[in-house]
Design an enzyme around this catalytic site. Structure first.
Site, PDB file in Angstrom:
ATOM      1  N   LEU A  59      47.003  71.671  19.709  1.00 55.93           N
ATOM      2  CA  LEU A  59      47.784  71.762  18.473  1.00 55.93           C
ATOM      3  C   LEU A  59      47.721  70.488  17.636  1.00 55.93           C
ATOM      4  O   LEU A  59      48.214  70.463  16.506  1.00 55.93           O
ATOM      5  CB  LEU A  59      49.242  72.108  18.793  1.00 55.93           C
ATOM      6  CG  LEU A  59      49.469  73.449  19.508  1.00 55.93           C
ATOM      7  CD1 LEU A  59      50.960  73.704  19.680  1.00 55.93           C
ATOM      8  CD2 LEU A  59      48.807  74.595  18.761  1.00 55.93           C
ATOM      9  N   LYS A  60      47.174  69.417  18.199  1.00 59.07           N
ATOM     10  CA  LYS A  60      46.952  68.173  17.441  1.00 59.07           C
ATOM     11  C   LYS A  60      48.209  67.725  16.691  1.00 59.07           C
ATOM     12  O   LYS A  60      48.195  67.511  15.478  1.00 59.07           O
ATOM     13  CB  LYS A  60      45.800  68.342  16.447  1.00 59.07           C
ATOM     14  CG  LYS A  60      44.468  68.769  17.056  1.00 59.07           C
ATOM     15  CD  LYS A  60      43.398  68.902  15.976  1.00 59.07           C
ATOM     16  CE  LYS A  60      42.058  69.319  16.552  1.00 59.07           C
ATOM     17  NZ  LYS A  60      42.042  70.753  16.948  1.00 59.07           N
ATOM     18  N   HIS A  62      50.988  65.822  14.813  1.00 60.08           N
ATOM     19  CA  HIS A  62      50.907  64.626  13.961  1.00 60.08           C
ATOM     20  C   HIS A  62      52.081  64.664  12.993  1.00 60.08           C
ATOM     21  O   HIS A  62      52.058  65.401  12.002  1.00 60.08           O
ATOM     22  CB  HIS A  62      49.577  64.605  13.212  1.00 60.08           C
ATOM     23  CG  HIS A  62      49.332  63.344  12.451  1.00 60.08           C
ATOM     24  ND1 HIS A  62      48.206  63.147  11.689  1.00 60.08           N
ATOM     25  CD2 HIS A  62      50.063  62.207  12.322  1.00 60.08           C
ATOM     26  CE1 HIS A  62      48.242  61.946  11.133  1.00 60.08           C
ATOM     27  NE2 HIS A  62      49.374  61.366  11.495  1.00 60.08           N
ATOM     28  N   THR A  67      59.993  63.714  15.621  1.00 59.22           N
ATOM     29  CA  THR A  67      59.604  65.124  15.521  1.00 59.22           C
ATOM     30  C   THR A  67      58.567  65.496  16.577  1.00 59.22           C
ATOM     31  O   THR A  67      58.665  66.547  17.226  1.00 59.22           O
ATOM     32  CB  THR A  67      59.054  65.426  14.120  1.00 59.22           C
ATOM     33  OG1 THR A  67      60.084  65.200  13.155  1.00 59.22           O
ATOM     34  CG2 THR A  67      58.564  66.858  14.007  1.00 59.22           C
TER      35      THR A  67
END
Length: 230
Positions: A59-60, A62, A67
């Site tokens: 899901l990378k 960033h 969060t």
């Protein structure tokens, strides 16, 4: 984690995933990315795990550190084998990701994306405004991931040898951009064959379309597996 080629399940529905997995009578290591996860959600991960397969949830993540940490707390409950974040988020963000993951899960490995294998030198300089070589940019991000305590990175096989020399053999180098000899390059730019990736020091390889879009996925997988495990 299994030392097997990781099959990218680049499908848009659970039905197509199950049709593909039904072709195999063995335990696999598969990658679930954004397209599939956002369509089908966590239940699909549970079903794949129940079938006995290892899962790389790609899901990378960033975002701001808090969060990402909270998001990783939720993902930790899925008990996948491998997750990732973007190294560009910085050391603090990556550290919070680990904290979130470890609140519920001590086994899942976590790695960071350095530069996508679709990135070219021209894109790096003119779109990202990074005035170094791709190799130097990847090394910088890998050092940040290592400093944050991550298990490794996603990188091109072309950077694996350098990262092994700089960060050691235990630092994971998970490498997409793998194409058997004669296969289409598609939208990948920094690519190698499975054999070359092993020689260059990749610890795991990710292969999608050469398997999933093959006329005979099982045969294609076994050929790639054999060349990877030599």
């Amino acid at each position: 984690m299994k030392d097997l080629p990781i099959i990218a399940l680049d499908f848009e529905s659970k039905e197509k995933v199950n049709q593909f997995l039904d072709l195999f009578d063995e335990s696999l290591f598969v990658k679930v990315g954004m397209e599939l996860f956002y369509q089908e959600g966590p239940q699909l991960i549970n079903e794949i795990k129940e079938r006995g397969h290892d899962v790389f949830l790609d899901l990378k993540l960033h975002d701001i550190p808090n969060t990402v940490g909270k998001a990783m707390e939720g993902l930790a409950k899925l008990n996948v084998d491998l997750v990732n974040v973007h190294a560009a988020g910085g050391v603090k963000m990556m550290s919070e990701a680990i904290k979130g993951l470890r609140k519920h899960n001590q086994d899942t490995k976590i790695i960071a994306v350095t530069q996508l294998t679709s990135t070219t030198e021209d894109m790096l300089r003119h779109e990202q405004n990074i005035q170094t070589s791709i190799e130097e940019a990847v090394l910088n991000y890998a050092k940040l991931a290592n400093a944050a305590g991550l298990d490794g990175v996603v990188c091109s096989p072309l950077e694996s040898r350098m990262l092994t020399e700089k960060l050691g053999t235990s630092f994971l180098k998970v490498t997409p951009g793998i194409r058997p000899k004669g296969a289409s390059q598609n939208d990948q730019h920094r690519i190698t064959t499975p054999e070359e990736a092993r020689q260059l020091g990749s610890t795991h390889i990710v292969v999608g379309r050469p398997i999933t879009q093959s006329d005979n996925p099982v045969e294609s997988y076994h050929k790639i597996k054999e060349s990877w495990l030599v």
